[in-house]
Design an enzyme around this catalytic site. Structure first.
Site, short mmCIF file in Angstrom:
data_model
loop_
_atom_site.label_atom_id
_atom_site.label_comp_id
_atom_site.label_asym_id
_atom_site.label_seq_id
_atom_site.Cartn_x
_atom_site.Cartn_y
_atom_site.Cartn_z
N CYS A 41 0.85 -1.20 0.00
CA CYS A 41 0.00 0.00 0.00
C CYS A 41 0.88 1.25 0.00
O CYS A 41 1.54 1.55 0.99
CB CYS A 41 -0.91 -0.04 1.24
SG CYS A 41 -1.75 1.51 1.62
N CYS A 44 0.08 3.71 2.72
CA CYS A 44 0.53 3.20 4.02
C CYS A 44 2.02 3.49 4.21
O CYS A 44 2.45 3.90 5.31
CB CYS A 44 0.31 1.69 4.12
SG CYS A 44 -1.41 1.17 4.03
#
Length: 118
Positions: A41, A44
């Site tokens: 991600c 993230c």
């Protein structure tokens, strides 16, 4: 030395698993900010350094844990995490609403204040 004390000395986020979730999060003496994330991600990875900075800044006051949703799908499912990053504050075994995809460290801190963790 208990894990929580050892973690506070290192002042960094710790890895949350289904095996340590009860003792490290639900039974923690301090509030715990839990970041549900995944290595693939991109967002993230961008917000990760802010989460790590909070772990160092609030060491001893708030613990910071990270749940890799790929490695811990049961925890992601248990907390109905559909979008990552999703962050929760746990206190006394309870949690409120999540903040999803926060835009900055300051936004996470404001979320923590609103949850009563700071």
């Amino acid at each position: 030395m208990p894990n929580q004390q050892r973690r506070q000395l290192h002042m960094s986020a710790f890895n949350v698993t289904k095996e340590n979730f009860k003792t490290e999060v639900l039974e923690a003496k301090t509030p715990v900010l839990v970041d549900f994330w995944a290595p693939w991600c991109g967002y993230c990875r961008r917000i990760g350094p802010a989460v790590d900075a909070l772990a160092a800044e609030y060491a001893g006051k708030v613990a910071v844990g990270k749940v890799n949703v790929d490695e811990q799908p049961e925890l992601a499912e248990q907390f109905k995490v559909m979008t990552i990053p999703s962050l929760f504050v746990f206190q006394n075994g309870e949690h409120g609403e999540a903040i999803i995809a926060p835009g900055s460290k300051a936004q996470i801190e404001e979320f923590m204040r609103a949850q009563g963790a700071l």
